[in-house]
Scaffold this active site. Structure first.
Site, PDB file in Angstrom:
ATOM      1  N   ASP A 160       0.432  -1.266  -0.346  1.00  0.00           N
ATOM      2  CA  ASP A 160      -0.274   0.462   0.365  1.00  0.00           C
ATOM      3  C   ASP A 160       0.559   1.354  -0.398  1.00  0.00           C
ATOM      4  O   ASP A 160       2.101   0.799   0.295  1.00  0.00           O
ATOM      5  CB  ASP A 160      -0.930   0.112   1.626  1.00  0.00           C
ATOM      6  CG  ASP A 160      -1.871   1.208   1.361  1.00  0.00           C
ATOM      7  OD1 ASP A 160      -2.475   1.857  -0.013  1.00  0.00           O
ATOM      8  OD2 ASP A 160      -2.151   1.753   2.561  1.00  0.00           O
ATOM      9  N   SER A 161       0.237   2.599  -0.438  1.00  0.00           N
ATOM     10  CA  SER A 161       0.585   3.196  -0.106  1.00  0.00           C
ATOM     11  C   SER A 161       1.720   3.877   1.356  1.00  0.00           C
ATOM     12  O   SER A 161       2.818   4.553   1.298  1.00  0.00           O
ATOM     13  CB  SER A 161       0.147   4.522  -0.768  1.00  0.00           C
ATOM     14  OG  SER A 161      -0.979   4.849  -0.161  1.00  0.00           O
ATOM     15  N   CYS A 208     -11.285   2.826   0.141  1.00  0.00           N
ATOM     16  CA  CYS A 208      -9.987   3.548   0.666  1.00  0.00           C
ATOM     17  C   CYS A 208      -9.348   2.765   1.575  1.00  0.00           C
ATOM     18  O   CYS A 208     -10.454   2.631   1.837  1.00  0.00           O
ATOM     19  CB  CYS A 208      -9.537   4.835   0.703  1.00  0.00           C
ATOM     20  SG  CYS A 208      -7.724   5.151   0.945  1.00  0.00           S
ATOM     21  N   GLU A 250      -3.977   8.967   9.631  1.00  0.00           N
ATOM     22  CA  GLU A 250      -3.187   8.702   9.663  1.00  0.00           C
ATOM     23  C   GLU A 250      -2.514   9.194  11.139  1.00  0.00           C
ATOM     24  O   GLU A 250      -1.341   9.479  11.498  1.00  0.00           O
ATOM     25  CB  GLU A 250      -1.690   9.547   8.432  1.00  0.00           C
ATOM     26  CG  GLU A 250      -2.302   8.065   7.543  1.00  0.00           C
ATOM     27  CD  GLU A 250      -1.076   7.811   6.706  1.00  0.00           C
ATOM     28  OE1 GLU A 250      -0.216   8.421   6.840  1.00  0.00           O
ATOM     29  OE2 GLU A 250      -1.295   7.132   5.454  1.00  0.00           O
ATOM     30  N   CYS A 290      -4.277  -0.940  -2.158  1.00  0.00           N
ATOM     31  CA  CYS A 290      -4.507   0.199  -2.204  1.00  0.00           C
ATOM     32  C   CYS A 290      -5.428   0.484  -3.013  1.00  0.00           C
ATOM     33  O   CYS A 290      -5.527   0.171  -4.156  1.00  0.00           O
ATOM     34  CB  CYS A 290      -2.915   0.993  -2.962  1.00  0.00           C
ATOM     35  SG  CYS A 290      -3.404   2.664  -3.188  1.00  0.00           S
ATOM     36  N   HIS A 305      -8.077   3.210   4.391  1.00  0.00           N
ATOM     37  CA  HIS A 305      -7.717   3.816   5.157  1.00  0.00           C
ATOM     38  C   HIS A 305      -9.120   4.094   5.725  1.00  0.00           C
ATOM     39  O   HIS A 305      -9.395   4.187   7.058  1.00  0.00           O
ATOM     40  CB  HIS A 305      -7.850   4.909   5.421  1.00  0.00           C
ATOM     41  CG  HIS A 305      -5.444   5.292   5.106  1.00  0.00           C
ATOM     42  ND1 HIS A 305      -5.264   4.814   4.203  1.00  0.00           N
ATOM     43  CD2 HIS A 305      -4.888   6.152   5.995  1.00  0.00           C
ATOM     44  CE1 HIS A 305      -4.169   4.984   4.055  1.00  0.00           C
ATOM     45  NE2 HIS A 305      -3.640   5.503   5.519  1.00  0.00           N
TER      46      HIS A 305
END
Length: 273
Positions: free
Chosen positions: A13-14, A187, A155, A76, A189
């Site tokens: 993932d990024s 996404c 994050e 991702c 997240h």
């Protein structure tokens, strides 16, 4: 053939969002080993061009190749939308993304044929969810809403913060006025904000978590290829974590998401691959 069954799954993932996919793989495929790479030096991918995301993804796939993985999960949405099809042609091990499994479930779930998708600018702009959903049922209307502020808030660890709820409310207002009955958390997240989203959309909207659906698809893929792990070899810890920067911050965050404390993540110079 036994050796390949014991090989790990590569997941990338990024940044840290893909850990929601790792968590679902751990829960649903507990015998599988995992090598995770988070591209923490170059996050976010959502605002970058297709060429850049493809270049980054190729480098990471080459790195995962050195870890002798037996399959790869692109955890991702942006990289799944922009790089997966090209990479699939270039490697000879099974690879899946997080978009198709989520799209399939959303198409099955919607009753009024109105599906909402929240994601990064790149994922929503790529129209990939619309394309895949309308392949299944051309009558389904797909309404996308880019939510660029959500990844930094997650994050930062602001999951229970009123600011996050205010931002979410502002993003979701438009979608709810479109009368969607199904919402894709597009996404990796966003599953961490699931309860915040649920509070705002109410019970009548189905929430689709592509992380869970991806773990289910991965299990099927491994079985079809005859490479599912029948059981851990006992002598080693089955999970390894690599990042391109900020290893300590990554392990702190990972420990809050995964069912155990992540004691270390190794920094890799990904530009070398």
């Amino acid at each position: 053939m036994n050796d390949i069954k014991q090989a790990p799954i590569g997941v990338f993932d990024s940044g840290v969002g893909g850990l929601t996919v790792v968590r679902e793989i751990m829960r649903n495929l507990p015998t599988e080993k995992i090598v995770y790479f988070g591209d923490t030096a170059r996050v976010p991918y959502g605002s970058k061009s297709k060429e850049t995301v493809l270049r980054y993804s190729r480098q990471i796939v080459r790195f995962l190749g050195t870890q002798e993985v037996k399959a790869i999960v692109v955890a991702c949405n942006t990289a799944s939308a922009m790089a997966l099809e090209e990479i699939k042609e270039e490697i000879d091990i099974p690879i899946i993304g997080v978009v198709r499994p989520g799209a399939k479930v959303a198409a099955e779930m919607t009753e009024n044929k109105r599906v909402g998708i929240i994601g990064t600018q790149a994922t929503v702009g790529s129209q990939i969810y619309r394309k895949l959903i309308q392949e299944i049922d051309p009558e389904i209307e797909v309404i996308g809403k880019p939510c660029p502020l959500l990844v930094p808030l997650v994050e930062e660890g602001w999951l229970k913060d009123p600011i996050t709820d205010m931002v979410l409310e502002r993003y979701l207002k438009e979608l709810l006025s479109e009368d969607v009955d199904t919402l894709i958390l597009g996404c990796t997240h966003y599953p961490l904000l699931r309860s915040n989203v649920r509070k705002l959309v109410g019970e009548r909207v189905h929430l689709v978590n592509p992380a869970y659906e991806t773990a289910q698809s991965l299990g099927k893929l491994l079985r079809e290829n005859g490479i599912a792990n029948d059981g851990h070899e006992e002598e080693e810890f089955p999970y390894r974590f690599y990042v391109s920067d900020m290893a300590e911050r990554f392990t702190d965050f990972a420990s809050t998401i995964l069912p155990f404390d992540v004691s270390s993540a190794k920094k890799v110079n990904i530009e070398e691959y």
